[in-house]
Design a protein around this motif. Sequence first.
Motif, PDB file in Angstrom:
ATOM      1  N   LYS A 102     -48.838   1.282 -74.355  1.00  0.00           N
ATOM      2  CA  LYS A 102     -48.769   1.382 -73.035  1.00  0.00           C
ATOM      3  C   LYS A 102     -47.630   0.521 -72.189  1.00  0.00           C
ATOM      4  CE  LYS A 102     -53.088   3.976 -71.676  1.00  0.00           C
ATOM      5  NZ  LYS A 102     -54.247   3.584 -71.075  1.00  0.00           N
ATOM      6  N   SER A 103     -47.729  -0.548 -72.469  1.00  0.00           N
ATOM      7  CA  SER A 103     -47.000  -1.648 -71.565  1.00  0.00           C
ATOM      8  C   SER A 103     -45.619  -2.127 -72.353  1.00  0.00           C
ATOM      9  CB  SER A 103     -48.015  -2.860 -71.349  1.00  0.00           C
ATOM     10  OG  SER A 103     -47.952  -3.360 -72.631  1.00  0.00           O
ATOM     11  N   PRO A 122     -42.573   2.098 -71.857  1.00  0.00           N
ATOM     12  CA  PRO A 122     -41.512   1.882 -71.187  1.00  0.00           C
ATOM     13  C   PRO A 122     -40.030   1.952 -72.087  1.00  0.00           C
ATOM     14  CG  PRO A 122     -43.009   0.199 -70.595  1.00  0.00           C
ATOM     15  CD  PRO A 122     -43.517   0.920 -71.731  1.00  0.00           C
ATOM     16  N   LYS A 123     -40.033   1.409 -73.359  1.00  0.00           N
ATOM     17  CA  LYS A 123     -38.877   1.465 -74.209  1.00  0.00           C
ATOM     18  C   LYS A 123     -38.608   2.974 -74.389  1.00  0.00           C
ATOM     19  CE  LYS A 123     -39.507  -2.543 -77.298  1.00  0.00           C
ATOM     20  NZ  LYS A 123     -39.703  -2.757 -78.795  1.00  0.00           N
ATOM     21  N   ALA A 124     -39.453   3.878 -74.553  1.00  0.00           N
ATOM     22  CA  ALA A 124     -39.223   5.305 -75.021  1.00  0.00           C
ATOM     23  C   ALA A 124     -38.817   5.958 -73.590  1.00  0.00           C
ATOM     24  CB  ALA A 124     -40.621   6.063 -75.190  1.00  0.00           C
ATOM     25  N   ALA A 137     -33.633   7.707 -70.739  1.00  0.00           N
ATOM     26  CA  ALA A 137     -32.604   7.506 -69.467  1.00  0.00           C
ATOM     27  C   ALA A 137     -31.369   7.213 -70.107  1.00  0.00           C
ATOM     28  CB  ALA A 137     -33.212   6.596 -68.589  1.00  0.00           C
ATOM     29  N   ASP A 138     -31.316   6.409 -71.219  1.00  0.00           N
ATOM     30  CA  ASP A 138     -29.869   5.907 -71.615  1.00  0.00           C
ATOM     31  C   ASP A 138     -29.150   7.116 -72.327  1.00  0.00           C
ATOM     32  OD1 ASP A 138     -30.579   3.279 -71.031  1.00  0.00           O
ATOM     33  OD2 ASP A 138     -31.136   2.707 -73.054  1.00  0.00           O
ATOM     34  N   ALA A 145     -39.604  11.362 -79.605  1.00  0.00           N
ATOM     35  CA  ALA A 145     -40.180  10.289 -80.114  1.00  0.00           C
ATOM     36  C   ALA A 145     -41.191   9.922 -78.976  1.00  0.00           C
ATOM     37  CB  ALA A 145     -39.237   8.923 -79.842  1.00  0.00           C
ATOM     38  N   GLN A 146     -40.972  10.081 -77.548  1.00  0.00           N
ATOM     39  CA  GLN A 146     -41.827   9.819 -76.286  1.00  0.00           C
ATOM     40  C   GLN A 146     -43.073  10.777 -76.730  1.00  0.00           C
ATOM     41  OE1 GLN A 146     -41.009  11.244 -72.440  1.00  0.00           O
ATOM     42  NE2 GLN A 146     -41.473   9.587 -71.508  1.00  0.00           N
ATOM     43  N   GLY A 147     -43.041  11.916 -76.984  1.00  0.00           N
ATOM     44  CA  GLY A 147     -44.037  12.849 -77.165  1.00  0.00           C
ATOM     45  C   GLY A 147     -44.964  12.383 -78.383  1.00  0.00           C
TER      46      GLY A 147
END
Length: 158
Positions: free
Chosen positions: A23-24, A28-30, A35-36, A55-57
Amino acid sequence: MSNVSYYTAEGLKKLRDEIEFLKSVERPKASQAIADARDKGDLSENAEYDAAKEAQGLLELKIAKMEEVLANARLIDESQLDTSKVLVLSTVRIKNKVNGMELTYKLVAESEADLKSGKISVTSPIGKGLLGKSVGEIAEISVPNGTLKFEILEISRD
């Protein structure tokens, strides 16, 4: 129906720490990767954006599954366990009746099993075969290549 799983204090802390890390740090990396990729232009032909979203999913799915496991986790109170029989969290010294080799295993929940450190799952064939046995008893355990016979030499708690 939920699957209740039993953990030692150490195993439960490890699970909580891994969820917190995902989570921490990983979440945020995902988000940053998405965003990038979004900043690089047209989203309809942006494979990097699609990969970042996928990857986020997958990360969110992993977090959800681990949180479900945590919600159904139960802490085992080692002080209440009987040492006259092999139970979960027992450290068992056994002797192979065929070759005389002595082995020591700690029976743990499936999620904490690690053969390198001598921890075997209570759901493994050997773990199941040892459960409920007392010192001096012979455990006959069916494994894929036959039947193993182990004599229970000692039962203890760490």
